[in-house]
Design an enzyme around this catalytic site. Structure first.
Site, PDB file in Angstrom:
ATOM      1  N   LYS A 124     -38.462 -46.075 -20.682  1.00 12.33           N
ATOM      2  CA  LYS A 124     -39.615 -46.154 -19.793  1.00 12.33           C
ATOM      3  C   LYS A 124     -40.479 -44.909 -19.960  1.00 12.33           C
ATOM      4  CE  LYS A 124     -40.256 -44.679 -15.670  1.00 12.33           C
ATOM      5  NZ  LYS A 124     -40.293 -44.324 -14.232  1.00 12.33           N
ATOM      6  N   ASP A 132     -44.889 -47.723 -17.647  1.00 16.78           N
ATOM      7  CA  ASP A 132     -44.906 -47.831 -16.186  1.00 16.78           C
ATOM      8  C   ASP A 132     -46.060 -47.011 -15.611  1.00 16.78           C
ATOM      9  OD1 ASP A 132     -44.123 -48.472 -13.605  1.00 16.78           O
ATOM     10  OD2 ASP A 132     -42.610 -46.885 -13.498  1.00 16.78           O
ATOM     11  N   LYS A 174     -48.362 -48.402 -13.390  1.00 20.74           N
ATOM     12  CA  LYS A 174     -48.685 -48.920 -12.055  1.00 20.74           C
ATOM     13  C   LYS A 174     -50.203 -48.922 -11.824  1.00 20.74           C
ATOM     14  CE  LYS A 174     -44.316 -47.401  -9.966  1.00 20.74           C
ATOM     15  NZ  LYS A 174     -43.777 -46.615 -11.093  1.00 20.74           N
ATOM     16  N   ASP A 204     -56.735 -50.235  -9.355  1.00 22.20           N
ATOM     17  CA  ASP A 204     -58.132 -49.812  -9.267  1.00 22.20           C
ATOM     18  C   ASP A 204     -58.967 -51.072  -9.044  1.00 22.20           C
ATOM     19  OD1 ASP A 204     -60.651 -48.379  -9.708  1.00 22.20           O
ATOM     20  OD2 ASP A 204     -59.419 -46.866 -10.712  1.00 22.20           O
ATOM     21  N   THR A 241     -39.816 -47.911  -4.335  1.00 27.45           N
ATOM     22  CA  THR A 241     -38.479 -47.688  -3.773  1.00 27.45           C
ATOM     23  C   THR A 241     -38.364 -46.348  -3.050  1.00 27.45           C
ATOM     24  OG1 THR A 241     -37.797 -46.882  -5.955  1.00 27.45           O
ATOM     25  CG2 THR A 241     -37.277 -49.166  -5.414  1.00 27.45           C
ATOM     26  N   ARG A 265     -32.516 -40.178 -13.658  1.00 25.75           N
ATOM     27  CA  ARG A 265     -31.696 -38.990 -13.473  1.00 25.75           C
ATOM     28  C   ARG A 265     -30.195 -39.206 -13.615  1.00 25.75           C
ATOM     29  NH1 ARG A 265     -35.177 -37.348  -8.284  1.00 25.75           N
ATOM     30  NH2 ARG A 265     -35.371 -39.618  -8.344  1.00 25.75           N
TER      31      ARG A 265
END
Length: 253
Positions: free
Chosen positions: A50, A77, A79, A82, A134, A232
Site C-alpha cells: 500500500k 490509498d 482517499k 474533492d 478506522t 506497523r
C-alpha cells in the site's frame, strides 16, 4: 468499472487468492524512499503493498514504478475527496500509473463517486470506496462529525451510495465487514485496515495507536474480509520478516 486482470487479484464472485499470505497488503507508511524500498526488498514474499498519502506526497509516482518493476501489486490509498470534476481527473491520472486498487472517499457524494467511476471504467484498476476511517471512535462520529447514525449504519449507508454509482469494492473497519458481506454478498471486494495482534507483537506503544475499531486477522477474515491492510505490526516489528510470517500463519488457519 473494470476488474483487475491478474489472477492474483480478487475479482467479483471470488473470495481470495490461492496463497493465504497474498491476502495481506503491507502499508508503506513512511516519507522515506529508502525506508520504503528497504521494506519491499527485505520482504520479497509480499505481493501487495500500500502506498498512502504520506509516501506518495513525499516521493511521487516513481515509487509506483519501482514497485511495478519488482512485480508487485499496488494499493494506491489516496482517499480522493474533492469536487466531482477534480476527483474525476485525479482518478484518470492515478489509474494511468497502472495501480491495482485506488481509494475514493464515499462521503464525497454520488456525483463525485460517479465521476471517479467513469474515469476508471476503461482501466483494470478497481476503485474502493472508503466508508468510515478506522481512526474514528463512535463518540467522534456522533459528537465531532454530528452524524446521527452509529458507525455501522453510517458505513452501510455510504457503501450503498457507492454501490449505486458502480463501485464493487469497499474499505471498511473489521467491525463492519460481516454486515456488509451479508448484505452485498460475494460481488463486493472488502478491504479491511485496523488489523492488530498485540502490542508485544507490533512493537508499538499501544497509547500511540490511532486505530480505534480494530480486530485480529483471523476474526476479520472469518467476518468476510477479502484483503487485510497491515502496517506497523510488520514494519515496526523488531524483525519484519518474522512478523510477516506470523501474520501469514494467522491468516492461513
Amino acid at each position: 468499472m473494470g476488474s483487475p486482470a491478474s489472477p492474483s487479484v480478487v475479482t467479483a464472485g471470488e473470495r481470495g487468492p490461492a496463497r493465504a499470505c497474498d491476502r495481506l497488503i503491507i502499508a508503506l507508511d513512511t516519507s522515506s524512499w529508502e525506508q520504503a524500498l528497504q521494506w519491499v526488498d527485505c520482504l520479497p514474499q509480499v505481493l501487495w503493498w500500500k502506498v498512502g498519502l504520506e509516501l506518495f506526497t513525499a516521493v511521487g509516482s516513481p515509487i509506483l514504478r519501482a514497485l511495478k518493476e519488482r512485480g508487485k501489486r499496488i494499493f494506491l490509498d489516496l482517499k480522493l475527496h474533492d469536487i466531482p470534476n477534480t476527483v474525476g481527473r485525479a482518478t484518470q491520472v492515478a489509474v494511468g500509473y497502472g495501480v491495482d486498487l485506488l481509494t475514493i472517499h464515499a462521503s464525497g457524494g454520488s456525483a463525485m463517486l460517479r465521476a471517479a467511476a467513469e474515469a476508471a471504467q476503461s482501466s483494470p484498476c478497481r476503485l474502493l470506496a472508503v466508508t468510515l476511517l478506522t481512526s474514528l471512535s463512535p463518540e467522534q462520529v456522533q459528537q465531532e462529525l454530528c452524524i446521527g447514525k452509529d458507525p455501522a449504519n453510517y458505513a452501510l449507508h455510504l457503501a450503498q451510495l457507492a454501490q449505486a454509482q458502480g463501485f464493487t469494492g469497499l474499505v471498511c473497519s473489521p467491525q463492519e465487514v460481516a454486515r456488509l458481506r451479508q448484505i452485498f454478498g460475494s460481488d463486493v471486494l472488502l478491504v479491511t485496515p485496523g488489523i492488530r495482534l498485540s502490542p508485544s507483537f507490533t512493537g508499538d506503544d499501544p497509547t500511540e495507536d490511532d486505530q480505534q475499531r480494530i480486530w485480529t486477522p483471523a476474526r476479520a477474515l472469518q467476518a468476510g474480509a477479502d484483503y487485510l491492510v497491515v502496517g506497523r505490526p510488520v514494519t515496526a516489528a523488531p524483525d519484519p520478516v518474522i512478523a510477516f510470517q506470523q501474520l501469514c500463519d494467522a491468516v492461513a488457519h
